[in-house]
Design a protein around this motif. Structure first.
Motif, mmCIF file in Angstrom:
data_model
loop_
_atom_site.group_PDB
_atom_site.id
_atom_site.type_symbol
_atom_site.label_atom_id
_atom_site.label_comp_id
_atom_site.label_asym_id
_atom_site.label_seq_id
_atom_site.Cartn_x
_atom_site.Cartn_y
_atom_site.Cartn_z
ATOM 1 N N LYS A 1 0.890 -1.266 0.127
ATOM 2 C CA LYS A 1 0.083 0.010 0.114
ATOM 3 C C LYS A 1 0.925 1.168 -0.015
ATOM 4 C CE LYS A 1 -4.034 -1.952 2.351
ATOM 5 N NZ LYS A 1 -4.774 -2.174 3.647
ATOM 6 N N LEU A 2 0.312 2.274 -0.480
ATOM 7 C CA LEU A 2 0.960 3.554 -0.635
ATOM 8 C C LEU A 2 0.022 4.701 -0.359
ATOM 9 C CD1 LEU A 2 3.866 3.914 -1.644
ATOM 10 C CD2 LEU A 2 3.021 4.605 -3.891
ATOM 11 N N ALA A 3 0.520 5.800 0.314
ATOM 12 C CA ALA A 3 -0.350 6.785 0.908
ATOM 13 C C ALA A 3 0.374 8.004 0.686
ATOM 14 C CB ALA A 3 -0.849 6.552 2.194
ATOM 15 N N PHE A 4 -0.390 8.867 0.065
ATOM 16 C CA PHE A 4 0.307 10.394 0.207
ATOM 17 C C PHE A 4 -0.825 11.499 0.405
ATOM 18 C CE2 PHE A 4 -0.493 11.234 -4.265
ATOM 19 C CZ PHE A 4 -0.667 9.811 -4.810
ATOM 20 N N SER A 5 -0.324 12.628 0.600
ATOM 21 C CA SER A 5 -1.409 13.704 0.534
ATOM 22 C C SER A 5 -1.061 14.813 -0.440
ATOM 23 C CB SER A 5 -1.188 14.384 1.999
ATOM 24 O OG SER A 5 -1.631 13.742 2.997
ATOM 25 N N LEU A 6 -1.992 15.283 -1.109
ATOM 26 C CA LEU A 6 -1.836 16.096 -2.084
ATOM 27 C C LEU A 6 -1.885 17.856 -1.339
ATOM 28 C CD1 LEU A 6 -4.533 14.931 -4.438
ATOM 29 C CD2 LEU A 6 -2.083 14.518 -4.613
ATOM 30 N N PRO A 7 -0.939 18.342 -2.247
ATOM 31 C CA PRO A 7 -0.895 19.900 -2.009
ATOM 32 C C PRO A 7 -2.141 20.713 -1.939
ATOM 33 C CG PRO A 7 0.076 19.666 -3.819
ATOM 34 C CD PRO A 7 -0.345 18.331 -3.656
ATOM 35 N N LYS A 8 -2.167 22.086 -1.439
ATOM 36 C CA LYS A 8 -3.642 22.608 -1.532
ATOM 37 C C LYS A 8 -3.482 23.502 -2.846
ATOM 38 C CE LYS A 8 -4.102 22.619 3.230
ATOM 39 N NZ LYS A 8 -4.386 23.264 4.698
ATOM 40 N N VAL A 9 -2.651 23.474 -3.670
ATOM 41 C CA VAL A 9 -2.340 24.343 -4.925
ATOM 42 C C VAL A 9 -2.373 23.495 -5.763
ATOM 43 C CG1 VAL A 9 -0.556 26.062 -3.733
ATOM 44 C CG2 VAL A 9 0.202 23.850 -4.828
ATOM 45 N N GLU A 10 -2.714 24.004 -7.043
ATOM 46 C CA GLU A 10 -3.195 23.479 -8.242
ATOM 47 C C GLU A 10 -1.746 22.947 -8.890
ATOM 48 O OE1 GLU A 10 -5.799 25.010 -11.121
ATOM 49 O OE2 GLU A 10 -7.169 25.500 -9.506
ATOM 50 N N GLY A 11 -1.844 21.951 -9.643
ATOM 51 C CA GLY A 11 -0.588 21.354 -10.395
ATOM 52 C C GLY A 11 -1.005 19.883 -10.928
ATOM 53 N N ARG A 12 0.127 19.248 -11.691
ATOM 54 C CA ARG A 12 0.104 18.303 -12.538
ATOM 55 C C ARG A 12 1.233 17.180 -11.781
ATOM 56 N NH1 ARG A 12 -2.232 15.612 -16.834
ATOM 57 N NH2 ARG A 12 -3.025 17.619 -17.619
ATOM 58 N N TYR A 13 0.947 16.136 -11.460
ATOM 59 C CA TYR A 13 1.868 15.403 -10.719
ATOM 60 C C TYR A 13 2.086 14.011 -11.323
ATOM 61 C CZ TYR A 13 2.063 18.707 -6.979
ATOM 62 O OH TYR A 13 2.193 19.649 -6.209
ATOM 63 N N LEU A 14 3.123 13.377 -11.258
ATOM 64 C CA LEU A 14 3.339 12.092 -11.721
ATOM 65 C C LEU A 14 3.570 11.193 -10.712
ATOM 66 C CD1 LEU A 14 4.422 10.201 -14.129
ATOM 67 C CD2 LEU A 14 6.627 11.065 -13.659
ATOM 68 N N ILE A 15 2.924 9.914 -10.868
ATOM 69 C CA ILE A 15 3.402 8.947 -10.022
ATOM 70 C C ILE A 15 4.124 7.812 -10.802
ATOM 71 C CG2 ILE A 15 2.366 6.707 -8.789
ATOM 72 C CD1 ILE A 15 -0.281 8.207 -8.419
ATOM 73 N N ALA A 16 5.472 7.629 -10.503
ATOM 74 C CA ALA A 16 6.363 6.692 -11.152
ATOM 75 C C ALA A 16 6.745 5.690 -10.072
ATOM 76 C CB ALA A 16 7.812 7.895 -11.492
ATOM 77 N N ILE A 17 6.364 4.284 -10.447
ATOM 78 C CA ILE A 17 6.983 3.341 -9.831
ATOM 79 C C ILE A 17 7.683 2.414 -10.572
ATOM 80 C CG2 ILE A 17 6.003 1.454 -8.567
ATOM 81 C CD1 ILE A 17 3.533 2.847 -7.858
ATOM 82 N N ASP A 18 9.020 2.029 -9.917
ATOM 83 C CA ASP A 18 9.820 0.945 -10.781
ATOM 84 C C ASP A 18 9.746 -0.320 -10.094
ATOM 85 O OD1 ASP A 18 10.498 2.502 -12.934
ATOM 86 O OD2 ASP A 18 12.007 3.513 -11.696
ATOM 87 N N ALA A 19 9.888 -1.570 -10.709
ATOM 88 C CA ALA A 19 10.048 -2.567 -9.992
ATOM 89 C C ALA A 19 10.909 -3.601 -10.641
ATOM 90 C CB ALA A 19 8.551 -3.238 -9.960
ATOM 91 N N HIS A 20 11.348 -4.459 -9.821
ATOM 92 C CA HIS A 20 12.340 -5.355 -10.098
ATOM 93 C C HIS A 20 12.348 -6.870 -9.337
ATOM 94 C CE1 HIS A 20 15.183 -3.537 -7.326
ATOM 95 N NE2 HIS A 20 15.682 -4.762 -7.052
ATOM 96 N N GLY A 21 12.370 -7.803 -9.801
ATOM 97 C CA GLY A 21 12.639 -9.064 -9.039
ATOM 98 C C GLY A 21 12.608 -10.044 -9.826
ATOM 99 N N ASP A 22 13.588 -11.056 -9.477
ATOM 100 C CA ASP A 22 13.741 -12.479 -10.035
ATOM 101 C C ASP A 22 13.841 -12.279 -11.574
ATOM 102 O OD1 ASP A 22 13.989 -15.171 -10.088
ATOM 103 O OD2 ASP A 22 11.969 -15.485 -10.375
ATOM 104 N N GLY A 23 14.919 -11.347 -12.110
ATOM 105 C CA GLY A 23 15.079 -11.243 -13.208
ATOM 106 C C GLY A 23 13.894 -10.396 -14.166
ATOM 107 N N ARG A 24 13.198 -9.851 -13.618
ATOM 108 C CA ARG A 24 11.874 -9.148 -14.290
ATOM 109 C C ARG A 24 12.098 -7.695 -13.835
ATOM 110 N NH1 ARG A 24 9.685 -14.059 -12.512
ATOM 111 N NH2 ARG A 24 8.802 -15.035 -13.995
ATOM 112 N N LEU A 25 11.621 -6.913 -14.852
ATOM 113 C CA LEU A 25 11.585 -5.517 -14.844
ATOM 114 C C LEU A 25 10.308 -4.984 -14.998
ATOM 115 C CD1 LEU A 25 15.074 -4.433 -16.388
ATOM 116 C CD2 LEU A 25 14.397 -4.828 -14.124
ATOM 117 N N GLY A 26 9.744 -4.054 -14.410
ATOM 118 C CA GLY A 26 8.396 -3.441 -14.672
ATOM 119 C C GLY A 26 8.207 -2.005 -14.249
#
Lengths: 183, 950
Positions: free
Chosen positions: B911-936
């Motif tokens: 699980k992942l949790a985060f709070s957003l700021p009170k100002v407008e803007g565009r944001y990016l969620i970037a998640i990288d994964a690796h394990g047992d010879g696999r990437l994602g």
């Protein structure tokens, strides 16, 4: 003066061969002419071919001296002459057999029977004309040339069995044509 | 008449005597006894009469007059004709036919004996060809190709044995198998095999009583790792904290099979260290650091550098900008597919890249090209290729991002130019590279992108026969497979090839054709191709719905990321995500994740798969603004990736030589040329000697026989002519037999007299020039040092290119650094080729004697400064996480979440949790994964903006 290029046929020198040839052609004219007629398809070409065959035989009469069966030798020459002319003459001047009705041999029966016989002869003649070339050769050599099947096989360079098979096939077709019932 | 047709037919045949005597007797008996049969026979006889009449033709008697022409005199009848012409004709035919057959049989038997003797001589020689990688790197599967043939090239299914023996002659690994029908055996040394330095590979091939052996010293080096470095964002202000995350995985298995010591440093624009460095041991391959920018840090370009403490991976760096806002911080979505580049208003620079490197004359070449402005902006272009005579020979049009390709069959005496039609108004006629007449082959890799697990299938079009080539496939500079080829110019010069690769070999591969007609071999064509990975991680993120939440559920995954990008959330909202990771078979996988949520920037950082699979081999990563797009398994992405790789052709990504392909060729060192051992030269001499001995031995009686046959045929021909002239017997059959026998004797006699025409030495297989690795045991270490240096250069260029992509300005310091790197780069091939002073090599050899392949410690390169030798970190990195809280300042809201290490449980969930700021803007969620010879990876953008209430 010494004659180097050749000599005129001296029938006195070779009386038997020349006479035998002339007699054979005269005696067997109907058979020889009939053979050529069926090979070439019309009387005019058949006559020309027969004359040409006679000249060939005359010029090669020396070779015929050692031939035992002169009739077979003559028919061989006739057949080869007819074959040579067949391809060109066949398409150019072939006429239907009916045009030569006048040349039919006359019979000795009454008018009605004679008419029926003439009709059958006409059918047979058309049927002979429709035979395959190899069947026609065998039939004519046997019928007109009176050659044995062995002689025919030797002349055509085919086995005797093949000669007889062709003859049977030819006879079956001719018999059906004569019966006109398609049995 | 009731008799059947068959009986009537038999009766007619009886009249004509065509039936057997027995049947005739039976029929005559029936005729005598049966009136009906008797009547039918009478009818058959009547029909026979009709037929006789029909067969004849009665006309008036003809006059048989003798011809007027003279009759030739009677010819003397030879005695053989006395019994009739027919029998003599047959006799003559039999005699001539028998004589002809006898001559032909004798000639053929002689020829057959000769062939059998030659085959026996050839079979006494066993050719053994071995090709393999010049260096065996730990963790990399090493493939050796063994081919066993005869001296003339015909395959020999020999029994092949490969053995690796240690320096103390102890067998370490052995494989014994039979070569296939083509005489080939592909042997793969396991990637996990620990091979001590100084080991040798022994290859033996045995067939019948013949045994050939080859011993090859093995160059081994320690396992190397790939490292991917990512920051939480690119734009920073003075005094902020820069979060950095590195992932180090083994090069080929892409596993975190060993924890590495990593040091993070922050450098300013001049390359000077800023603040304290952070070092530690990775955890699950992940290193991380929080580097504080000084409050007084001047605006400019900075870089975070990650270095290996034991030289297990090449230095990587990621640039950041302090004090300047990105022009596209908001608004432009990141990672979009810009299929329609803008039309340039200014100068257009068109560069051509013939596939394989050079424009080969009289062969169909595929030519890639790029069209860019002077500022590097892609240009949409169309035009025509015209030759020096003004003839239009090809149409040209960009297909994507200012890149395109066209086909051309150039003539050697022509120069080709591009006539630009669009953009209009460009009068310049860019020249294509010159047509190289010496280039006899063209490398054509088809789509250039190959499916996971599939062999590389490509074509080598050749204009010449008998070129000994070896196609080598290299991944991260390590040759992983190779295949020999002797070219054929037949069938349009097509030489299809197929190289099988282990499954773990994926990403950008370098396909090189080496010419082994000389030693050292010369690389003559090269291009990059891509092979999709067989394993991968599919990441999925779902927003957890809280009770009474007004906002709709947001869901993001790789396949529906675009839908998430349009989602908007209320300022100040708290978002909780459920993460799950699945493998390619949708099974949960316990992956290691790194997650960040930060302001969306034009350069949002390259994902882990793109960084691992693409970046390390691309010389201009600025072309990879949409790197993740190229990895999509779509036809459009494949075509775009092919264009991208095609424009990195002739060793440009190695040497940097882009102006002239010939320069690149001249500078290219064959350090990565596969090892080749070929005993053909030795056995060829032996074969020649035995062939000569055989010729001397057989010449006496075989030549006599040949001569007799020839003159026999001639005599037969003469006899037939005489028989014909004497008119004894003549005919075409006689002439055919005689002439046939005569020709047969003449041809076979000529073939026997001239051994070359009958599979003599002229048919010996094409030999490959042997090529061996540097003999010194320390050479691998030298080479590794060179490779590391090269890796640093590539990475430096990569980061430099990235900065170009963001539109920032290079600093002088970086430019100097690059200049130094390029000088070092030029020195790399020499070092790799063993050109370093012998004293240093000996020293390394002494030092290396105690270092096994499994020992990951790397010795320093002679060229590396002593300060780079670092002790190994003993402690793991402290995991530095960050989560934005609404009470923080606005600037701090540019990074909302930074979690460099998230280890998923067995169910592949977190699980992942985060709070957003009170100002407008565009944001990016970037998640990288690796394990047992696999990437994602997972990328999802969202906007923080007030949502009107219904």
């Amino acid at each position: 003066m010494e004659q180097r290029s050749g000599i005129r046929p001296d029938t006195s020198a070779e009386p038997s061969t020349a006479r035998r040839l002339t007699e054979l052609f005269a005696r067997s004219q109907a058979e020889l002419l009939g053979t050529l007629y069926h090979l070439l398809g019309n009387t005019e070409d058949a006559r020309d071919a027969l004359q040409e065959a006679f000249v060939k035989c005359w010029r090669h009469q020396a070779e015929s001296a050692g031939v035992a069966n002169l009739r077979a030798w003559v028919f061989r020459v006739v057949l080869n002459t007819g074959r040579d002319l067949r391809d060109s003459a066949w398409r150019r001047r072939r006429r239907p057999l009916d045009a030569d009705r006048a040349s039919l041999p006359a019979g000795e029966a009454g008018p009605e029977a004679e008419a029926q016989r003439q009709d059958e002869v006409q059918r047979a003649r058309r049927a002979i004309g429709q035979l395959r070339a190899e069947e026609q050769d065998v039939f004519l050599l046997r019928q007109n040339g009176e050659l044995t099947y062995e002689q025919i096989g030797e002349m055509l360079k085919i086995p005797v069995g093949t000669v007889k098979t062709r003859m049977r096939l030819a006879l079956e077709k001719l018999r059906r044509a004569l019966n006109d019932d398609g049995d | 008449m009731t008799l059947d047709a068959a009986t009537r037919q038999r009766l007619l045949e009886l009249a004509y005597e065509t039936i057997s005597e027995a049947e005739a007797a039976e029929l005559r008996q029936r005729i005598a006894s049966d009136p009906e049969v008797s009547a039918a026979f009478a009818e058959a006889q009547r029909q026979a009469g009709i037929l006789a009449s029909a067969a004849r033709l009665s006309v008036e008697p003809m006059a048989w007059k003798p011809p007027d022409a003279p009759v030739p005199p009677p010819k003397p009848v030879p005695p053989m004709l006395a019994n009739g012409p027919r029998s003599n004709w047959r006799l003559a035919h039999w005699l001539v036919g028998l004589a002809a057959a006898l001559l032909a049989i004798v000639s053929l038997a002689g020829y057959g004996y000769h062939r059998q003797q030659l085959a026996q001589l050839a079979s006494q020689q066993l050719r053994l060809f071995v090709a393999g990688p010049p260096r065996l790197e730990g963790g990399a599967p090493a493939q050796f190709t063994v081919v066993s043939t005869g001296v003339t090239g015909e395959p020999v299914p020999a029994q092949i044995e490969l053995t690796i023996v240690t320096p103390d002659e102890r067998p370490l690994w052995r494989e014994k198998d039979w070569a296939d029908k083509q005489g080939r055996l592909r042997s793969i040394i396991p990637a996990n095999l620990t091979i001590p330095r100084g080991s040798r590979l022994l290859v033996s091939a045995s067939h019948d009583s013949r045994v050939e052996r080859i011993a090859a010293p093995l160059n081994v080096s320690e396992p190397q790792y790939r490292t991917h470095l990512v920051l939480d964002r690119v734009q920073f202000e003075s005094g902020e904290t820069v979060y950095a995350r590195s992932v180090s995985l083994s090069r080929f298995a892409m596993k975190a099979d060993r924890e590495l010591g990593v040091r993070f440093e922050l450098h300013d624009a001049k390359g000077a260290a800023v603040g304290a460095s952070v070092e530690g041991l990775t955890q699950h391959g992940v290193g991380n650091a929080a580097l504080k920018l000084p409050a007084t840090a001047p605006p400019g370009d900075y870089a975070v550098v990650a270095r290996s403490l034991d030289r297990s991976f090449a230095e990587v760096r990621q640039t950041l900008v302090v004090g300047r806002r990105s022009a596209v911080e908001d608004g432009k979505p990141n990672g979009g597919e810009s299929a329609e580049p803008p039309v340039a208003a200014g100068e257009t620079i068109v560069r051509f890249f013939p596939e394989g490197g050079e424009l080969a004359a009289d062969l169909e070449n595929r030519v890639y090209f790029t069209a860019r402005t002077a500022a590097g902006q892609a240009v949409k272009l169309s035009g025509r290729i015209v030759d020096s005579a003004g003839t239009e020979v090809a149409l040209v049009e960009t297909q994507r991002d200012g890149m395109g390709a066209f086909y051309l069959r150039p003539r050697p005496d022509r120069q080709y130019r591009l006539k630009i039609l669009e953009p209009a108004g460009i009068a310049a006629l860019p020249k294509l590279p010159p047509v190289v007449t010496e280039q006899k082959i063209v490398l054509s890799a088809g789509t250039g992108v190959f499916a996971a697990g599939r062999p590389l299938e490509f074509n080598v079009r050749a204009a010449a026969d008998g070129l000994p080539l070896v196609a080598a496939v290299a991944c991260w500079g390590v040759v992983v497979a190779q295949q020999p080829l002797v070219t054929s110019a037949e069938a349009g010069g097509a030489n299809p090839m197929e190289i099988s690769l282990p499954d773990e070999i994926a990403g950008v591969l370098r396909l090189t054709l080496f010419d082994y007609s000389q030693s050292p071999p010369e690389p003559i064509a090269e291009r990059l191709v891509y092979r999709r990975p067989k394993q991968q991680i599919s990441l999925r993120a779902e927003r957890l719905i809280e009770p009474n939440t007004a906002n709709p559920t947001s869901r993001a995954d790789e396949s529906s990321a675009s839908a998430s990008l349009k989602d908007a959330y209320q300022p100040g909202e708290r978002i909780e995500l459920s993460l799950s990771a699945r493998d390619e078979q949708q099974r949960p996988v316990a992956a290691v994740l790194g997650a960040r949520v930060a302001i969306a920037e034009a350069d949002g950082g390259v994902s882990l798969p793109a960084g691992m699979l693409l970046l390390g081999s691309i010389s201009h990563p600025s072309d990879l603004e949409n790197a993740d797009f190229y990895l999509a398994e779509t036809d459009e992405a494949s075509a775009a990736l092919d264009l991208l790789l095609g424009t990195h052709g002739w060793r440009r990504f190695v040497t940097g030589a882009v102006a002239d392909a010939r320069i690149g060729r001249a500078n290219a060192a064959p350090a990565d040329a596969p090892l080749v051992f070929d005993n053909l030269i030795e056995i060829r001499d032996e074969y020649q000697s035995s062939l000569n001995a055989y010729r001397i031995q057989r010449s006496r009686w075989l030549t006599t026989l040949t001569t007799l046959c020839f003159f026999g045929g001639l005599a037969l021909l003469l006899a037939v002519a005489i028989l014909g002239l004497l008119r004894v017997v003549a005919g075409a059959h006689l002439w055919v037999s005689a002439v046939g026998a005569m020709l047969c004797c003449a041809i076979i006699g000529a073939a026997l007299v001239d051994g070359h025409a009958a599979r003599g030495s002229g048919d010996i297989a094409v030999a490959f020039a042997p090529h061996r690795a540097a003999a010194e045991p320390s050479a691998p270490q030298e080479k590794n040092a060179a490779d590391d240096q090269l890796g640093r250069i590539e990475m430096a260029k990569a980061n430099k290119g990235f900065r170009r992509g963001t539109g920032t300005v290079e600093s002088d310091g970086d430019a100097r650094q690059l200049a130094v790197d390029e000088r070092a780069e030029k020195a790399v091939p020499r070092a790799a080729a063993g050109a370093a002073p012998a004293r240093k090599v000996d020293a390394l050899a002494d030092a290396n004697r105690s270092v096994g392949r499994s020992d990951a410690r790397r010795l320093s390169s002679p060229s590396a400064p002593p300060a780079e030798v670092q002790p190994r970190a003993q402690r793991p990195f402290e995991i530095r996480e960050y989560a934005f809280e609404p009470s923080d300042s606005i600037d701090a809201a540019r990074t909302l979440l930074w979690r460099p290490l998230i280890v998923l449980d067995d169910k592949g969930a977190a699980k992942l949790a985060f709070s957003l700021p009170k100002v407008e803007g565009r944001y990016l969620i970037a998640i990288d994964a690796h394990g047992d010879g696999r990437l994602g990876s997972l990328r999802a953008e969202f906007r923080v903006a007030p949502v009107p209430k219904p």
